[in-house]
Scaffold this active site. Sequence first.
Site, PDB file in Angstrom:
ATOM      1  N   GLU A  76      58.377  60.746  10.866  1.00 37.13           N
ATOM      2  CA  GLU A  76      58.078  62.165  11.034  1.00 37.13           C
ATOM      3  C   GLU A  76      59.093  62.909  11.896  1.00 37.13           C
ATOM      4  O   GLU A  76      59.395  64.077  11.636  1.00 37.13           O
ATOM      5  CB  GLU A  76      56.674  62.333  11.659  1.00 37.13           C
ATOM      6  CG  GLU A  76      55.525  62.038  10.728  1.00 37.13           C
ATOM      7  CD  GLU A  76      55.319  63.119   9.689  1.00 37.13           C
ATOM      8  OE1 GLU A  76      55.949  64.195   9.804  1.00 37.13           O
ATOM      9  OE2 GLU A  76      54.562  62.892   8.735  1.00 37.13           O
ATOM     10  N   SER A 336      -0.217  41.981  29.522  1.00 36.97           N
ATOM     11  CA  SER A 336      -0.194  41.313  30.834  1.00 36.97           C
ATOM     12  C   SER A 336       1.204  41.219  31.433  1.00 36.97           C
ATOM     13  O   SER A 336       1.404  40.514  32.416  1.00 36.97           O
ATOM     14  CB  SER A 336      -0.776  39.893  30.698  1.00 36.97           C
ATOM     15  OG  SER A 336      -2.107  39.932  30.247  1.00 36.97           O
TER      16      SER A 336
END
Length: 747
Positions: A76, A336
């Site tokens: 690029e 419990s």
Amino acid sequence: MRKYFRYGVIIVIGNILLLWFFCLPRNLFEGVSYSTVVTDRNGELLGARVADDGQWRFPPSETLPEKFVKALIEFEDHRFYAHCGVSARAIVRAIVQNLRNGRIVSGGSTLSMQVIRLSRQKPRTIWQKVVEMFMATRLEARYTKEEILRIYASHAPFGGNVVGIDAALWRYLGDSGADLSWAEAATLAVLQNAPSLIHLNKNRNALLGKRNRLLSRLHEKGELSDDDYCLAIEEPLIGEPYPMPQYTPHLVEYYNKTAHGKHTTVHIDIALQERVEELATRWCQELRLQNIRDLAVVMVEVESGEIVAYCGNSDMSFEREGKWVDIARANRSSGSILKPLLYTVALQEGIILPETLLPDVPTDFRGFTPKNFDGTYAGAIAADEALALSLNIPNVHLLKAYGVARFAETLQRAGFVSLNRSTDKYGLSLVLGGAEVCLCDVVSCYARMAACYIDTTAYAEFPLRDRVALYHTFNAMREVNRPDQMDWRRATSVQNVAWKTGTSYGSRDAWAIGVTPQYVVGVWVGNADGSGVAELTGARIAGPILFDMLNLLSYSEWFAEPCSTDGVTLKVCVHSGHLAGRYCTDTKEVLLPRNSVKSLSCPYCKEFNVSLDGLRLITDRSEPTRAERYFVLPPLMEHYYKQQHQEYIPLPTKILTNDVAGSAFHFVYPSDGSIVSVSKQMDGMRGSVVCQVVHSLSTQLFWHLDDSFIGTTSNVHKMQIQPSLGYHTITVVDGFGSLQTISIIVK
């Protein structure tokens, strides 16, 4: 004239500089939505959710694959590190190429200019190109080259709905790109240049040609060796996109709500997570045969307090209602599972000692009549054994002694955010499932308990932190041997695990929690829709799953014994578990929490005068006597043993009954200070209250309501009374002149 011209030039230049300085928004991509991304401790992707605009666009990364950076710059903007945002050579080259071809084939844009174009999303015109050049120079002044690369790579399109290099790596390679090859790096570098024209699923020859030409340029510049170049050229193109990983989907969804559009790194180990999910799925498939459809597992590392494995609900391939319910964070009846917490706080506050005798007899707590799981009763039982057996009635007695509101406040401080009602709204059922909690909070609480034991400076505000109390709790939990289960001591891992199970009312929730010095594991089993299953219990269903999960972890050692400086060493009555009193003959020294000095001295061991032959109790001093020490049970416990025709097997042999000791009867219902509700009957008359008293002897009892005699009872001592609204006293006198008086309020 020149003077004004000079001023004008200065003003124009000044305005241009101001425009240049302020032309760049503070946030270049403000308003852009990002995917929610969750990664494990090593950066492996657990899962992600698409951005609000339907794009796979990961939040900007802090790092980029080195090979991709080199390929991108070469393809690029090979002079990226030499220019200041605009490349005159690139622009001239683009003009020449466009003139030769008679159309626009190159824009001459640098990577910095492309960042501006991506952020502005304006039409591609000559004027916009000029604006991009202007703003690109400002971009270079604000950011470093590395930052510009990261910004560009995070927002460049990569085809379809994939935006940014991180999303592209996972979609096209199925990993984070840590081992990115040169061929893969070159493919991704050219793909972002024209993703709509050159796609992985079309124009593959054009894409391959671009990739190979880029590899050739990298080879010529010395980035690739001859061998690397040959291998890269021969490497096939990237194939079909991969689906995003879907580990722990409920946790990912949780962060999609709480950290939407952000990248969150959690402490989960993906290797462990995968094994947990596989094991949970196998269990879920088996449980479906019993009409049990949902299962959740949470594992927490004690040292860090962080979750290392999370299964909000298992087997997502099985279609059912509720599969997307995150059970691990859903509030469910606790059963419990909170009993060890009550035991711990009662120990550290000096309410009980580890082996303090608690009543385990049928009891009416102002209309609340709990029963043990198997329907049996022990009569009198040590507190640690009551915890190991998960007996309900002793724990309700303990909660009553500690205080419901006090315990609810302790739970809130321990992190149970679901207990959001006023503490006085919870009743004695709080310890049996009367509150809703979530698995995450349960596991977190037990992990903090373990952490506080190992490091006394950890979690300074956590309420369950007394080392000696915690040690006794963990030891009691290690001795779990529920009557509704097989003997888990045969399992090799149990010896080093403190564990507890729980089952909610109606068999809707089965819980199991396991604690080691390294990890805490929590399991919930049931149906997300709340439907119960008769076979669903914590011990039978959740317990085996817990131990399977624990076997995935590495642990061996047990908690080191506390030091003498962690508590106080006191003499304890061997038979009652209370602090030794003056009449206790059998004692032992036990390391106890410091507050144990405030605990009740033994009320069971007493001294009486007996005849010289030891056969008769002497109440007067008219004949010679000698003092003898005896163990005397409270009337309520003794009455139960006599009813069941049981010997005092767990108690000392030298026992004196209450009929001889002089405290022969006890109110079963109502208790002193009770508030009793009396409703109206169908005929409009006020209802009645049935009072009950137990007595050690077969004697007549005389009943009085306030100051009025209301009747007598024999053998079974139940009296029906019809009190008016307000305050009343009930007095009972036996045939020997002993009496008991209680006060009640009728509403």
